[in-house]
Design an enzyme around this catalytic site. Sequence first.
Site, PDB file in Angstrom:
ATOM      1  N   ALA A   1       0.719  -8.444  19.605  1.00 37.29           N
ATOM      2  CA  ALA A   1       1.758  -8.919  18.677  1.00 37.29           C
ATOM      3  C   ALA A   1       3.114  -9.062  19.363  1.00 37.29           C
ATOM      4  CB  ALA A   1       1.863  -7.948  17.497  1.00 37.29           C
ATOM      5  N   HIS A  19       0.822  -1.217   0.000  1.00 33.12           N
ATOM      6  CA  HIS A  19       0.000   0.000   0.000  1.00 33.12           C
ATOM      7  C   HIS A  19       0.847   1.253   0.000  1.00 33.12           C
ATOM      8  CE1 HIS A  19      -3.649  -2.379   1.811  1.00 33.12           C
ATOM      9  NE2 HIS A  19      -3.458  -2.614   0.520  1.00 33.12           N
TER      10      HIS A  19
HETATM   11  C1  BV8 Z   1      -8.117  -2.525  -5.148  1.00 32.88           C
HETATM   12  C2  BV8 Z   1      -3.404   3.520   2.427  1.00 32.88           C
HETATM   13  C3  BV8 Z   1      -8.532  -3.075  -7.371  1.00 32.88           C
HETATM   14  C4  BV8 Z   1      -2.130   3.775   3.054  1.00 32.88           C
HETATM   15  C5  BV8 Z   1      -4.943   1.708   2.467  1.00 32.88           C
HETATM   16  C6  BV8 Z   1     -16.346  -4.292  -1.751  1.00 32.88           C
HETATM   17  C7  BV8 Z   1     -16.003  -5.576  -1.374  1.00 32.88           C
HETATM   18  C8  BV8 Z   1     -14.668  -5.991  -1.399  1.00 32.88           C
HETATM   19  C9  BV8 Z   1     -13.665  -5.105  -1.813  1.00 32.88           C
HETATM   20  C10 BV8 Z   1     -14.023  -3.837  -2.172  1.00 32.88           C
HETATM   21  C11 BV8 Z   1     -15.345  -3.418  -2.149  1.00 32.88           C
HETATM   22  N1  BV8 Z   1     -15.365  -2.134  -2.544  1.00 32.88           N
HETATM   23  C12 BV8 Z   1     -14.112  -1.724  -2.837  1.00 32.88           C
HETATM   24  C13 BV8 Z   1     -13.288  -2.754  -2.621  1.00 32.88           C
HETATM   25  C14 BV8 Z   1     -11.812  -2.768  -2.800  1.00 32.88           C
HETATM   26  C15 BV8 Z   1     -11.144  -2.030  -1.658  1.00 32.88           C
HETATM   27  C16 BV8 Z   1     -11.522  -2.639  -0.337  1.00 32.88           C
HETATM   28  O1  BV8 Z   1     -11.083  -3.720   0.018  1.00 32.88           O
HETATM   29  N2  BV8 Z   1     -12.393  -1.931   0.408  1.00 32.88           N
HETATM   30  C17 BV8 Z   1     -12.824  -2.450   1.680  1.00 32.88           C
HETATM   31  C18 BV8 Z   1     -12.825  -1.317   2.707  1.00 32.88           C
HETATM   32  C19 BV8 Z   1     -14.204  -3.060   1.495  1.00 32.88           C
HETATM   33  N3  BV8 Z   1      -9.725  -2.210  -1.866  1.00 32.88           N
HETATM   34  C20 BV8 Z   1      -9.063  -1.362  -2.661  1.00 32.88           C
HETATM   35  O2  BV8 Z   1      -9.545  -0.371  -3.157  1.00 32.88           O
HETATM   36  C21 BV8 Z   1      -7.627  -1.743  -2.941  1.00 32.88           C
HETATM   37  N4  BV8 Z   1      -7.425  -1.731  -4.357  1.00 32.88           N
HETATM   38  O3  BV8 Z   1      -8.980  -3.287  -4.784  1.00 32.88           O
HETATM   39  O4  BV8 Z   1      -7.773  -2.350  -6.432  1.00 32.88           O
HETATM   40  C22 BV8 Z   1      -8.250  -2.493  -8.683  1.00 32.88           C
HETATM   41  C23 BV8 Z   1      -8.289  -3.344  -9.765  1.00 32.88           C
HETATM   42  C24 BV8 Z   1      -8.027  -2.814 -11.006  1.00 32.88           C
HETATM   43  C25 BV8 Z   1      -7.738  -1.455 -11.143  1.00 32.88           C
HETATM   44  C26 BV8 Z   1      -7.707  -0.629 -10.029  1.00 32.88           C
HETATM   45  C27 BV8 Z   1      -7.968  -1.139  -8.792  1.00 32.88           C
HETATM   46  C28 BV8 Z   1      -6.651  -0.747  -2.346  1.00 32.88           C
HETATM   47  C29 BV8 Z   1      -6.702  -0.853  -0.863  1.00 32.88           C
HETATM   48  C30 BV8 Z   1      -5.584   0.014  -0.251  1.00 32.88           C
HETATM   49  C31 BV8 Z   1      -6.193   1.171   0.450  1.00 32.88           C
HETATM   50  N5  BV8 Z   1      -5.165   1.887   1.198  1.00 32.88           N
HETATM   51  N6  BV8 Z   1      -4.050   2.430   3.104  1.00 32.88           N
HETATM   52  C32 BV8 Z   1      -2.335   4.238   4.446  1.00 32.88           C
HETATM   53  O5  BV8 Z   1      -2.877   5.347   4.609  1.00 32.88           O
HETATM   54  O6  BV8 Z   1      -1.971   3.464   5.318  1.00 32.88           O
HETATM   55  S1  BV8 Z   1      -5.816   0.546   3.305  1.00 32.88           S
HETATM   56  C33 BV8 Z   1      -5.532   0.583   4.969  1.00 32.88           C
HETATM   57  O7  BV8 Z   1      -6.234  -0.574   5.459  1.00 32.88           O
HETATM   58  C34 BV8 Z   1      -4.109   0.383   5.411  1.00 32.88           C
HETATM   59  O8  BV8 Z   1      -3.207   0.048   4.381  1.00 32.88           O
HETATM   60  C35 BV8 Z   1      -4.249  -0.814   6.365  1.00 32.88           C
HETATM   61  O9  BV8 Z   1      -3.092  -1.510   6.559  1.00 32.88           O
HETATM   62  C36 BV8 Z   1      -5.262  -1.564   5.615  1.00 32.88           C
HETATM   63  C37 BV8 Z   1      -5.877  -2.752   6.271  1.00 32.88           C
HETATM   64  O10 BV8 Z   1      -6.186  -2.417   7.576  1.00 32.88           O
HETATM   65  P1  BV8 Z   1      -5.397  -3.208   8.732  1.00 32.88           P
HETATM   66  O11 BV8 Z   1      -3.946  -3.044   8.501  1.00 32.88           O
HETATM   67  O12 BV8 Z   1      -5.934  -4.574   8.821  1.00 32.88           O
HETATM   68  O13 BV8 Z   1      -5.757  -2.341   9.993  1.00 32.88           O
HETATM   69  P2  BV8 Z   1      -7.122  -2.424  10.819  1.00 32.88           P
HETATM   70  O14 BV8 Z   1      -7.158  -1.241  11.720  1.00 32.88           O
HETATM   71  O15 BV8 Z   1      -8.263  -2.671   9.889  1.00 32.88           O
HETATM   72  O16 BV8 Z   1      -6.961  -3.744  11.711  1.00 32.88           O
HETATM   73  C38 BV8 Z   1      -5.937  -3.791  12.699  1.00 32.88           C
HETATM   74  C39 BV8 Z   1      -5.983  -5.186  13.304  1.00 32.88           C
HETATM   75  O17 BV8 Z   1      -4.923  -5.275  14.259  1.00 32.88           O
HETATM   76  C40 BV8 Z   1      -7.274  -5.476  14.045  1.00 32.88           C
HETATM   77  O18 BV8 Z   1      -7.746  -6.760  13.687  1.00 32.88           O
HETATM   78  C41 BV8 Z   1      -6.860  -5.461  15.535  1.00 32.88           C
HETATM   79  O19 BV8 Z   1      -7.584  -6.413  16.289  1.00 32.88           O
HETATM   80  C42 BV8 Z   1      -5.412  -5.847  15.444  1.00 32.88           C
HETATM   81  N7  BV8 Z   1      -4.592  -5.316  16.547  1.00 32.88           N
HETATM   82  C43 BV8 Z   1      -4.723  -4.132  17.193  1.00 32.88           C
HETATM   83  N8  BV8 Z   1      -3.759  -4.017  18.118  1.00 32.88           N
HETATM   84  C44 BV8 Z   1      -2.998  -5.144  18.043  1.00 32.88           C
HETATM   85  C45 BV8 Z   1      -3.531  -5.967  17.041  1.00 32.88           C
HETATM   86  N9  BV8 Z   1      -3.011  -7.170  16.734  1.00 32.88           N
HETATM   87  C46 BV8 Z   1      -1.925  -7.569  17.432  1.00 32.88           C
HETATM   88  N10 BV8 Z   1      -1.346  -6.825  18.414  1.00 32.88           N
HETATM   89  C47 BV8 Z   1      -1.854  -5.623  18.743  1.00 32.88           C
HETATM   90  N11 BV8 Z   1      -1.286  -4.909  19.732  1.00 32.88           N
END
Ligand code: BV8
Length: 245
Positions: free
Chosen positions: A226, A114
Site C-alpha cells: 500500500a 467496524h
Molecule cells: C453482519 C472487528 C448482518 C473489529 C470485524 C456467510 C456468508 C457471507 C456472510 C456471512 C456468512 N456468515 C456470516 C456472515 C456475515 C459476516 C461475515 O461476513 N462473515 C465472513 C467471515 C464470512 N459479517 C458480519 O457478521 C458483519 N455483520 O453481517 O451483520 C446483520 C444484519 C441484521 C442484524 C444483525 C446483523 C460484521 C462483520 C464485522 C466483524 N468485525 N472486526 C476488529 O477486531 O478489528 S471484521 C475484521 O475483518 C476486521 O474489521 C477487518 O478489517 C475485517 C476484514 O478483514 P480485512 O480488513 O480485509 O483484513 P484481512 O486480513 O482479511 O485482509 C488483509 C488484506 O490486506 C489481504 O488481502 C492482504 O493481501 C492485504 N495486505 C496485506 N499487507 C498489505 C496488504 N495490502 C496492501 N499493502 C500491504 N502491505
Amino acid sequence: MHQEFGHPKIVVLTGAGISKESGIDTFRDADGLWSRVNLEEVATIEAWHRDPAKVLDFHNAGRAFFAGRNITPNAAHRALARLEHEWPAEVLVVTQNIDLLHEGGGSKNVLHMHGQAGKLRCMACETIADSDAELSVTTACAACGVVGQTRPHVVWFGEMPLHMDAIMAALDSCGLFISIGTSGAVYPAAGFVQHVRRKRRAHTVELNMERSDGYQTFHDGIYGPATEVVPAFVDDLLRGRTSHA
Ligand code: BV8
C-alpha cells in the site's frame, strides 16, 4: 458540478492491509490475527454471551499491543489525506479498521464501520465513551452504573456494522470506488463493489498486496504494498493520468 467535469465523488474502502506497514497485523494473512486466535471465541456476539471474560481478555491484549508500540500512519494513509484535501469533489474513507491511522494521516472524512479502538460502549444504556481502560466483567458503566455490560466499541461478527445509511448513500452517489488492503472476505463491506457496479457507472479499482476474493468484480486491480501503490495512484488521479470515470 464536479461530476460533470470529470471529478466524481470518491468512496475509499480500507481494510487491515493499509495498516500492515504501520506495524499492525492483518487478520487473514499467513501471520494474521486469525491464525493465532479463533475469531468465533473472541469476535462474535455469541462469544460475548458465552464467555465475556475471554472476549475482554482478547480486547485487553489488543490494547496492550497498541500501547506498547509506536504505531504511526504510513505513506498510504497520508496519500488518502492528500486526495481528500486536493480532490475537488467529496472523498469519503470507509474503514473496516479500528485503528485511528487515517485520522493520524490527516483524513477528516472517515467512517469506522467496524467500530474503533479507544472507545467503550455500555450494552445496558448504549452510552459510548472515549476510554482506553482495561475492561473486565466487573467493570461498571460510568453513565448508568450497570456492571459487566461495558464492552469495546467494536462491531463483532453477527452485529450490524455502523454508519450503514451514510455508507450506502455515499456508494449510491460516487463515481469512483477504491478498495485498499482488504481481502474481500467480510460482508457487507465485501459487497460494496457489487453494489456500486449495480447502481452506478462508477469506476471500481482495488489496490492490494494480492488479488482479493472479489477481484473479478473490479474494473481494475493494482497490486503491491500500500505504501507504494496508493501514493502512486493518488498522484495519477490528481494529475488526471488515470481513467476513473
Ligand atoms: C453482519 C472487528 C448482518 C473489529 C470485524 C456467510 C456468508 C457471507 C456472510 C456471512 C456468512 N456468515 C456470516 C456472515 C456475515 C459476516 C461475515 O461476513 N462473515 C465472513 C467471515 C464470512 N459479517 C458480519 O457478521 C458483519 N455483520 O453481517 O451483520 C446483520 C444484519 C441484521 C442484524 C444483525 C446483523 C460484521 C462483520 C464485522 C466483524 N468485525 N472486526 C476488529 O477486531 O478489528 S471484521 C475484521 O475483518 C476486521 O474489521 C477487518 O478489517 C475485517 C476484514 O478483514 P480485512 O480488513 O480485509 O483484513 P484481512 O486480513 O482479511 O485482509 C488483509 C488484506 O490486506 C489481504 O488481502 C492482504 O493481501 C492485504 N495486505 C496485506 N499487507 C498489505 C496488504 N495490502 C496492501 N499493502 C500491504 N502491505
